[in-house]
Motif scaffolding. Sequence first.
Motif, PDB file in Angstrom:
ATOM      1  N   SER A 122     -29.859  16.223   1.127  1.00 13.66           N
ATOM      2  CA  SER A 122     -28.152  16.104   0.997  1.00 13.66           C
ATOM      3  C   SER A 122     -28.231  14.620   1.716  1.00 13.66           C
ATOM      4  O   SER A 122     -28.927  13.866   1.987  1.00 13.66           O
ATOM      5  N   GLY A 123     -27.014  14.022   1.379  1.00 13.36           N
ATOM      6  CA  GLY A 123     -26.713  12.923   1.795  1.00 13.36           C
ATOM      7  C   GLY A 123     -27.043  12.444   3.264  1.00 13.36           C
ATOM      8  O   GLY A 123     -27.532  11.495   3.817  1.00 13.36           O
ATOM      9  N   ALA A 124     -26.325  13.599   4.154  1.00 20.03           N
ATOM     10  CA  ALA A 124     -26.586  13.127   5.708  1.00 20.03           C
ATOM     11  C   ALA A 124     -28.037  13.281   6.121  1.00 20.03           C
ATOM     12  O   ALA A 124     -28.425  12.581   6.868  1.00 20.03           O
ATOM     13  N   GLU A 125     -28.729  14.135   5.192  1.00 20.78           N
ATOM     14  CA  GLU A 125     -30.442  14.210   5.390  1.00 20.78           C
ATOM     15  C   GLU A 125     -31.027  13.004   5.046  1.00 20.78           C
ATOM     16  O   GLU A 125     -31.854  12.299   5.844  1.00 20.78           O
ATOM     17  N   ALA A 220     -16.264   3.869   8.587  1.00 24.67           N
ATOM     18  CA  ALA A 220     -17.380   4.345   8.012  1.00 24.67           C
ATOM     19  C   ALA A 220     -17.547   5.876   8.072  1.00 24.67           C
ATOM     20  O   ALA A 220     -17.358   6.473   8.885  1.00 24.67           O
ATOM     21  N   PHE A 221     -18.405   6.347   7.192  1.00 27.41           N
ATOM     22  CA  PHE A 221     -18.926   7.672   6.904  1.00 27.41           C
ATOM     23  C   PHE A 221     -20.112   7.827   6.474  1.00 27.41           C
ATOM     24  O   PHE A 221     -20.279   7.372   5.302  1.00 27.41           O
ATOM     25  N   HIS A 222     -21.085   8.529   7.035  1.00 28.34           N
ATOM     26  CA  HIS A 222     -22.603   8.344   6.887  1.00 28.34           C
ATOM     27  C   HIS A 222     -23.072   9.819   7.076  1.00 28.34           C
ATOM     28  O   HIS A 222     -24.228   9.972   6.936  1.00 28.34           O
ATOM     29  N   GLY A 223     -22.076  10.931   7.419  1.00 29.55           N
ATOM     30  CA  GLY A 223     -22.357  12.096   7.321  1.00 29.55           C
ATOM     31  C   GLY A 223     -22.383  12.925   8.689  1.00 29.55           C
ATOM     32  O   GLY A 223     -21.514  12.167   9.362  1.00 29.55           O
ATOM     33  N   LYS A 224     -22.348  14.053   8.622  1.00 29.18           N
ATOM     34  CA  LYS A 224     -21.846  15.056   9.684  1.00 29.18           C
ATOM     35  C   LYS A 224     -23.231  15.661  10.390  1.00 29.18           C
ATOM     36  O   LYS A 224     -22.790  16.613  11.239  1.00 29.18           O
ATOM     37  N   LEU A 295     -24.111   0.402   6.208  1.00 23.43           N
ATOM     38  CA  LEU A 295     -23.019  -0.164   5.541  1.00 23.43           C
ATOM     39  C   LEU A 295     -22.809   0.565   4.134  1.00 23.43           C
ATOM     40  O   LEU A 295     -23.788   0.532   3.221  1.00 23.43           O
ATOM     41  N   GLU A 296     -21.600   0.972   4.086  1.00 19.19           N
ATOM     42  CA  GLU A 296     -21.255   1.756   2.626  1.00 19.19           C
ATOM     43  C   GLU A 296     -20.660   0.227   1.813  1.00 19.19           C
ATOM     44  O   GLU A 296     -19.657  -0.271   2.408  1.00 19.19           O
ATOM     45  N   PRO A 297     -20.976   0.167   0.790  1.00 17.09           N
ATOM     46  CA  PRO A 297     -20.460  -1.131   0.025  1.00 17.09           C
ATOM     47  C   PRO A 297     -18.673  -0.821  -0.338  1.00 17.09           C
ATOM     48  O   PRO A 297     -18.069  -1.702  -0.253  1.00 17.09           O
ATOM     49  N   GLU A 330     -25.203   4.166  -0.488  1.00 14.95           N
ATOM     50  CA  GLU A 330     -24.618   4.050  -1.692  1.00 14.95           C
ATOM     51  C   GLU A 330     -24.649   5.881  -2.163  1.00 14.95           C
ATOM     52  O   GLU A 330     -24.714   6.135  -3.372  1.00 14.95           O
ATOM     53  N   ILE A 331     -24.415   6.413  -1.102  1.00 11.70           N
ATOM     54  CA  ILE A 331     -24.298   7.985  -1.404  1.00 11.70           C
ATOM     55  C   ILE A 331     -23.023   8.188  -2.424  1.00 11.70           C
ATOM     56  O   ILE A 331     -23.246   9.085  -3.332  1.00 11.70           O
ATOM     57  N   GLN A 332     -22.102   7.739  -1.957  1.00 10.85           N
ATOM     58  CA  GLN A 332     -20.877   8.022  -2.718  1.00 10.85           C
ATOM     59  C   GLN A 332     -20.525   6.967  -3.705  1.00 10.85           C
ATOM     60  O   GLN A 332     -20.038   7.162  -4.851  1.00 10.85           O
ATOM     61  N   SER A 333     -20.697   5.696  -3.350  1.00  9.38           N
ATOM     62  CA  SER A 333     -20.536   4.632  -4.273  1.00  9.38           C
ATOM     63  C   SER A 333     -21.598   4.427  -5.221  1.00  9.38           C
ATOM     64  O   SER A 333     -21.302   3.538  -6.622  1.00  9.38           O
ATOM     65  N   ALA A 357     -27.576   9.763  -3.014  1.00 13.22           N
ATOM     66  CA  ALA A 357     -27.383  11.501  -2.799  1.00 13.22           C
ATOM     67  C   ALA A 357     -26.467  11.847  -4.064  1.00 13.22           C
ATOM     68  O   ALA A 357     -26.542  11.450  -5.070  1.00 13.22           O
ATOM     69  N   LYS A 358     -25.286  12.694  -3.534  1.00 16.99           N
ATOM     70  CA  LYS A 358     -24.312  13.084  -4.597  1.00 16.99           C
ATOM     71  C   LYS A 358     -24.699  13.267  -6.074  1.00 16.99           C
ATOM     72  O   LYS A 358     -25.323  14.165  -6.616  1.00 16.99           O
ATOM     73  N   GLY A 359     -24.429  12.099  -6.859  1.00 19.65           N
ATOM     74  CA  GLY A 359     -24.823  12.109  -8.138  1.00 19.65           C
ATOM     75  C   GLY A 359     -26.192  12.353  -8.708  1.00 19.65           C
ATOM     76  O   GLY A 359     -26.468  12.495  -9.946  1.00 19.65           O
TER      77      GLY A 359
HETATM   78  N1  PMP Z   1     -22.569   8.894   3.294  1.00 26.68           N
HETATM   79  C1  PMP Z   1     -21.361   8.783   2.581  1.00 26.68           C
HETATM   80  C2  PMP Z   1     -20.812   7.415   2.095  1.00 26.68           C
HETATM   81  C3  PMP Z   1     -20.710   9.818   1.965  1.00 26.68           C
HETATM   82  O1  PMP Z   1     -19.584   9.847   1.145  1.00 26.68           O
HETATM   83  C4  PMP Z   1     -21.258  11.026   2.372  1.00 26.68           C
HETATM   84  C5  PMP Z   1     -20.397  12.590   1.976  1.00 26.68           C
HETATM   85  N2  PMP Z   1     -18.987  12.293   1.656  1.00 26.68           N
HETATM   86  C6  PMP Z   1     -22.248  11.282   3.173  1.00 26.68           C
HETATM   87  C7  PMP Z   1     -22.972  10.211   3.412  1.00 26.68           C
HETATM   88  C8  PMP Z   1     -22.779  12.720   3.445  1.00 26.68           C
HETATM   89  O2  PMP Z   1     -23.152  13.093   2.269  1.00 26.68           O
HETATM   90  P1  PMP Z   1     -23.501  14.846   2.305  1.00 26.68           P
HETATM   91  O3  PMP Z   1     -22.019  15.394   2.444  1.00 26.68           O
HETATM   92  O4  PMP Z   1     -24.304  15.153   1.135  1.00 26.68           O
HETATM   93  O5  PMP Z   1     -24.369  15.205   3.659  1.00 26.68           O
END
Ligand code: PMP
Length: 537
Positions: A122-125, A220-224, A295-297, A330-333, A357-359
């Motif tokens: 997953s992204g957070a992982e 910023a959002f990098h996971g939960k 950083l998210e771009p 780059e998980i979302q972008s 992750a995601k895509g």
């Molecule tokens: N980083 C970014 C930039 C995200 O947008 C997200 C999910 N919205 C995450 C990390 C976390 O990914 P996940 O929900 O797969 O744990």
Amino acid sequence: MTAVEPADAQDSLSEPFLVRHLVALGLAVEYVRAEGNILYRRGADGAELPVLDLVGGFGATVLGHNHPELTRYAAELLDARTPVLAQFSLHPWADDVARKLNAVLHREFGTDEPYSVIFANSGAEAVEAAVKHAELDRVMRVEALRREVEDGVREARTAVRGGAALDPAARAALTAGSAGVAGGDGLQDAEALERLVREVAEADAPHWDAPPVFLAAEGAFHGKLVGSVQLTHNAAFRAPFRALAAPCRFAPLDRPGRLAELAREERRTVSALTVADGVVGVTARELPRVGAVVLEPVQGEGGIREVGPEFAAQAARTAEEAGCPVVVDEIQSGMGRTGAFFASSLVGLRGDYFVLAKGLGGGLAKAAALLVRQSRYRPEFEMAHSSTFAKDGFSTRLAGRVLDLLEADGGALYRLARDTGERLTARLEGVRNDFKDVVKDVRGRGLMLGVEFHDPAAAGPPALQEHVRAGTFGYVLSGYLLREHAVRVFPTASATSTLRIEPSVHLSEAEMDQAESALRGLCRVLRDGDGDRLLAG
Ligand code: PMP
């Protein structure tokens, strides 16, 4: 199969509180089929009703739901009884994904330096794998420095035994710091040195063991998960859990210089003994302290905000000065949505690490990856970190196919994302121009777009005001669009007055028509202050 009726949903045992909210907002819908940008629900008569999905699996369905080539391939894999879980064996298809990602890096950043790939679920992982890798690297650098300092002590002792003197400044500091002792002046060099070694060790002990500090951007959002949530700026997500892992400090996107200030504030030094020209002295050595700059771009959950080239350049500079990696999320972008595979390539930000992750799993599998450039890679990480499901045979094979689809025809899909994004943006701008009192801003790049709404007038319906106060206004707008226009949108997680528009690259003109007319309908209702229509469940 029939739709879950709200009455059943009310009794949900899985996330019952969330489900009750969805019911209240008119969002408690069961989808029974998905294709491209359409999710299907069932009407009262059992017939399928299409819903235009602009949420796109929170950005994961870059290629659309159930892309025919991917579903066919997935079926083939299952029919062929392909091994899914065969840990600690060769995974050539995972290596194939790594090679393809390297080819993209080479093209978009012009780099020949290989990146090693660690898979995750997953992204957070993947973010946590990045955090852990950065920390392993930092700890190893701290240990190398500690060994140098210990060597320095040994060399100083040998030198003093051989007749070297203690630097007068070091003696003076010793005298000043030793209350109740006759003073460094009265001591033999050997005794003074031992006192110095002791005092330096005592003074530096808390620094050696201090946890790292991470730096990120406000919004910023990098996971939960426990580690990644520390890097997520939104206090509602982060604050209750801040005691659980290393902290992060945040700089506003419009003040890149703040990143350098934060790094300076966190700077810690330790003292090392050195011998030069027969004199033992003390020099300050910088302790690796900042774990990483992350950083998210293009910020996704922070309200679809592009990070400017200045902030990106400052992030890279700050990381370099602090000796830590810059982690580009780059998980979302990523994966082509913004018109390039890596959105960071559009602002010239080459990460020491990247996370995807995601895509990557094509909307069918859970796949994520951490990419680390060779010059910063710690092979020790491969034994220190693992996960049962990461790098499994199903998700990595699908990821390889996803990369083939994205890279086909000289990157035609990236151009499609950019062109479709431009056409969609023009329509959204048109809506904003006609409803400036309702739509505050239209932002984003390619097919990662956000529409921010003004809060409704304070004179508006009290029930709506309550949603504004609770941060659920954007969900009310989503409920209306689903109910009245069969369009699925959601607000971004941390900026809930901004609706995310993240369809697949295959968005058609007809789908754009539907999206635009739905938004216009919403704007008219908002302009009229028609709270009853917005809230009718
Ligand atoms: N980083 C970014 C930039 C995200 O947008 C997200 C999910 N919205 C995450 C990390 C976390 O990914 P996940 O929900 O797969 O744990």
